[in-house]
Write an enzyme that holds these catalytic residues in place. Structure first.
Site, PDB file in Angstrom:
ATOM      1  N   ASP A 506       1.605  -1.314  -0.026  1.00 48.92           N
ATOM      2  CA  ASP A 506       0.488   0.112  -0.124  1.00 48.92           C
ATOM      3  C   ASP A 506       0.939   1.490   0.049  1.00 48.92           C
ATOM      4  O   ASP A 506       1.621   1.781   0.776  1.00 48.92           O
ATOM      5  CB  ASP A 506      -0.834  -0.282   1.277  1.00 48.92           C
ATOM      6  CG  ASP A 506      -2.312   1.085   1.427  1.00 48.92           C
ATOM      7  OD1 ASP A 506      -3.096   0.632   0.343  1.00 48.92           O
ATOM      8  OD2 ASP A 506      -1.574   2.314   1.769  1.00 48.92           O
ATOM      9  N   ASP A 549      -4.321   2.492  -4.535  1.00 47.30           N
ATOM     10  CA  ASP A 549      -3.239   2.344  -4.501  1.00 47.30           C
ATOM     11  C   ASP A 549      -2.717   1.125  -4.013  1.00 47.30           C
ATOM     12  O   ASP A 549      -1.338   0.893  -2.668  1.00 47.30           O
ATOM     13  CB  ASP A 549      -2.428   3.559  -3.417  1.00 47.30           C
ATOM     14  CG  ASP A 549      -3.209   3.419  -2.281  1.00 47.30           C
ATOM     15  OD1 ASP A 549      -4.305   2.780  -1.845  1.00 47.30           O
ATOM     16  OD2 ASP A 549      -2.925   3.856  -1.258  1.00 47.30           O
TER      17      ASP A 549
END
Length: 631
Positions: A506, A549
Site C-alpha cells: 500500500d 494504491d
C-alpha cells in the site's frame, strides 16, 4: 600540376585532324615563316604551332625547341583549347596549374606562356599558336593583338587545308556518282532513256534497243511517238501539261509500242520532268518496262473469269441453302453462349463483391478459379493464380498445416479450420482465416474453398481478454487475473517442494498526492510505482494492482523463504525511495508491505493467504510505514 581536361568536342577534333592528314607530316614552310617571325617580333625563346592529339601534342611548326611532340598531360596548350580567350601565364612557377609541371621544373624551364586556340571552320579547337620563355615578361594589349593576328595567319592556312580536303572529297564523290550512273544506265534491267521536250530520243540504254529491235542511231532519228502503236499515240497527252505545270512530279501509263519487226509490245512508260537551274523544263527521264507477258496472262484470266463466274453462281445457290441452316445453328448457339456468359458474369460479379476468399481447386490441387477478394488478400494477380498449385500460393509451411484438411475434402468430406498467416510469410498481408472446404458433387472435379478474414475478430477477442485481466492504468494484471493465478498456485502448493509468499503493498500517504496535485498526478505516481515494482522483481514473480494504491506480488520458487522475502522487500523499499521526482514534482515515495507465506506440501486457502498478507501490511503501517512485516 593540373592535367588538362578533355574538351566536349574531343571526338570531333580527332576526326578533323585525321581527315586533314597533317599529324606527323613534313614541315610546312609557310607556317615556319610565321613562327620565326613571331620569335623575332616577341624576342621569345620558342614559338610553337601545337596540334592536340588524343595522348600528345604534336608540333606542326616550332622554333627554339628541338623536339616535335610532348605528352598532352603536361602541355600548356591542352588548357588553351578549353577556353575562348588567349591563355596568358606570366610566371608558371607561381601558377597552381603549372608550378610542378615537368616543363616548368625541368627543360625547357617554361616561365612565361602566351597561347591562342586554332579553330577549324566548324569552330572546333584543333590546337594553339603559342610563345614560350624562361623569363617573366610583361604583356600589353598591343602584344595580345599581335599574337591574335599571327594566330589568324596560321589558322587561315589550316582553313585552306580543310577547304582543299573538302574539294577533293566532293570531286571524288562526284566522279563515283557519275561512274555509278553510267553503269546503272548501261546495265539497267529496264529501258532507260532521256527524251527531249518534243519527245526526241537524247540518250538510250541498250535495253530500249533490245525491246524495240532498233539500233540506237535508228531511234535517235525519230520520235518516241513514231514507235507507238496508232491506238496509243495520245495516251499520255492529258498528263504532260500537268507535269510541265508542276502539278504532278511524274506519271505512268501503259502503252502499246511497235517493234521493228512489226510485232507489238506492251510496256509501262514512266516519265518524270528534269528542270534546269533556272527552274525551266529541260528534258524527260523515261523508263520503259516490258509487261507483254503480264498482259497475256491477264487476257487468259479474263477468258477464265466468265466460266468461273458461272460456276460460282451455281455453287453460290447451293452454299446459300447450307449457310441459311448454319446461320440458324449459330444463332441458337450464340443465344446459349450469351445466356451462359451472362450467368457467368452475374456469378463473377457476386463472388468478386463478397468480402470472402472464394476459390475452386481441382483434384490435382491446382487453382482453376479465384475471386477478386482472394487475389487481393494474397497479393497475387488472378491470372497468375490460376493453374498454380495450392502449396506454391500458400507457401510450404502453411500447406503442411492444411494438407490433412485437403486430403479429407478430396475424399468427399466437408471440413473447416482456422489458420493464422504471419505478415512475413510472403503471402498476402497476414492475418487469421476461417476456411470451409466443400467437395464437388464428383470429387474427381476437386473442391470449393470459402474463407473469411477473422483477423479483426481475433484481435478484438484478444483485446477484450487483455482488458478483462489487466489494469488499464498500469498495464499490470488486475484483481480478477491475480485471483486466478493465486487459486492455481494454491492448488499446486500441496505437491510443491518450494514455499510461496504473497506481498500486499500500500503506497504511503498517497491521498496527499491526489489532494495536493490532482488525480492526474496521482495516476502518474501509480504508474511509476507499478513500473518500479515490476522492474525490481524476478521474471517468474506475478505483480498485480488490486484497486486504488493497493498492489500485490506472488513470489514463487523460494529457496530460503525468510531470507529471500526479506531481501526482496528491502530491495523494493530501496527502489521506491530512489524515486525523487515524478513529472518534475519532488516526491518521497514509500510503501508498507505485508507478507504471508504458503508452505510447501501443505494445504493452502487463497482467502487465508490474502487475509494474512493484508493484516501484515497494516502491522507494517502501524510500525511507521516505509517498512515490511512478515506475518
Amino acid at each position: 600540376m593540373l592535367v588538362p581536361q578533355q574538351a566536349v568536342d574531343e571526338q570531333a577534333r580527332l576526326t578533323i585532324l585525321a581527315s586533314l592528314g597533317i599529324l606527323d607530316s613534313p614541315r610546312i614552310e609557310e607556317i615556319d615563316r610565321i613562327t620565326r617571325m613571331a620569335a623575332r617580333q616577341f624576342q621569345a625563346k620558342a614559338v610553337v604551332v601545337s596540334l592536340i592529339d588524343a595522348e600528345r601534342q604534336w608540333f606542326l611548326s616550332q622554333t627554339g625547341l628541338n623536339i616535335n611532340q610532348s605528352p598532352r598531360d603536361t602541355s600548356f596548350c591542352g588548357h588553351t583549347i578549353l577556353g575562348s580567350d588567349p591563355l596568358i601565364v606570366r610566371d608558371a612557377r607561381l601558377d597552381l596549374r603549372f608550378h610542378d609541371n615537368p616543363l616548368v621544373a625541368g627543360d625547357p624551364h617554361i616561365v612565361f606562356y602566351a597561347g591562342c586556340a586554332l579553330y577549324s571552320k566548324e569552330g572546333v579547337a584543333l590546337g594553339s599558336f603559342c610563345l614560350l620563355d624562361d623569363q617573366v615578361r610583361g604583356w600589353s594589349d598591343e602584344d595580345q593583338q599581335t599574337l591574335l593576328d599571327m594566330t589568324a595567319l596560321v589558322q587561315s592556312y589550316i582553313l585552306h587545308l580543310e577547304n582543299r580536303q573538302y574539294t577533293a572529297t566532293v570531286e571524288d564523290n562526284l566522279a563515283k556518282s557519275e561512274a555509278l550512273f553510267e553503269q546503272t544506265f548501261a546495265h539497267a534491267a529496264v529501258g532507260f532513256s532521256l527524251v527531249a521536250l518534243d519527245w526526241r530520243w537524247l540518250r538510250i540504254n541498250p535495253q530500249v534497243c533490245n525491246m524495240l529491235g532498233y539500233a540506237e542511231y535508228q531511234l535517235r532519228a525519230c520520235l518516241l511517238h513514231d514507235v507507238t502503236h496508232a491506238d496509243d499515240v495520245y495516251a499520255e497527252n492529258i498528263l504532260i501539261p500537268r507535269l510541265l505545270s508542276g502539278e504532278i512530279n511524274s506519271f505512268s501509263v501503259e502503252k502499246l509500242l511497235q517493234r521493228a519487226n512489226g510485232c507489238t509490245l506492251w510496256v509501262t512508260l514512266t516519265a518524270s520532268l528534269v528542270r534546269n537551274a533556272a527552274g525551266e523544263a529541260h528534258h524527260y527521264i523515261v523508263v520503259i518496262s516490258d509487261i507483254t507477258e503480264r498482259k497475256h496472262i491477264e487476257q487468259a484470266l479474263y477468258s477464265l473469269q466468265g466460266d468461273l463466274e458461272r460456276r460460282v453462281a451455281a455453287r453460290t445457290i447451293e452454299l446459300q441453302v447450307a449457310m441459311d441452316q448454319l446461320h440458324q445453328e449459330i444463332a441458337q448457339r450464340l443465344t446459349r453462349e450469351r445466356e451462359l456468359t451472362e450467368s457467368k458474369n452475374r456469378l463473377r460479379a457476386i463472388t468478386d463483391n463478397i468480402p470472402a476468399l472464394i476459390c475452386h481447386v481441382d483434384a490435382s490441387e491446382q487453382y482453376t478459379f479465384v475471386n477478386h477478394f482472394h487475389a487481393n488478400w494474397y497479393g497475387v494477380e488472378e491470372e497468375k493464380v490460376r493453374g498454380q498449385q495450392v502449396r506454391d500460393v500458400m507457401g510450404y509451411a502453411t500447406y503442411q498445416v492444411i494438407q490433412p484438411f485437403i486430403r479429407q475434402v478430396l475424399q468427399g468430406q466437408t471440413v473447416s479450420y482456422e489458420i493464422e498467416l504471419p505478415e512475413d510469410s510472403g503471402h498476402g498481408t497476414g492475418g487469421v482465416l476461417h476456411t470451409t472446404l466443400i467437395p464437388c458433387d464428383d470429387v474427381r472435379n476437386g473442391y470449393y474453398g470459402l474463407s473469411t478474414d477473422i483477423t479483426e475478430i481475433k484481435k478484438l477477442q484478444a483485446q477484450l481478454e487483455f482488458e478483462a485481466n489487466h489494469d488499464s492504468l498500469t498495464g499490470l494484471p488486475n484483481r480478477r487475473a491475480f485471483q486466478q493465478s493465486l487459486i492455481y498456485a494454491a492448488r499446486q502448493q500441496e505437491k510443491a517442494d518450494k514455499d510461496i509468499a504473497l506481498l500486499f503493498l500500500d503506497i504511503d500517504n498517497f491521498k496527499a498526492y491526489n489532494d495536493t496535485y490532482g488525480h492526474e498526478f496521482g495516476d502518474l505516481v501509480l504508474k511509476f510505482f507499478g513500473h518500479t515494482l515490476r522492474d525490481n522483481l524476478r521474471s517468474q514473480d506475478i505483480v498485480a494492482r488490486l484497486a486504488g494504491d493497493e498492489f500485490t506480488v506472488l513470489l514463487s520458487h523460494l529457496g530460503n523463504t525468510e531470507t529471500d522475502v526479506s531481501r526482496i522487500c528491502i530491495d523494493l523499499i530501496g527502489a521506491f525511495g530512489s524515486i525523487e521526482k515524478v513529472a518534475g514534482i519532488p516526491v518521497a515515495l514509500s510503501a508498507s508491505i505485508g507478507v504471508a507465506v504458503g508452505r510447501a506440501r501443505q494445504p493452502l486457502m487463497p482467502e487465508t493467504l490474502m487475509a494474512g498478507a493484508d493484516a501484515a501490511m497494516y502491522r507494517a503501517k502501524q510500525g511507521g510505514k516505509g517498512r515490511y512485516y512478515l506475518g
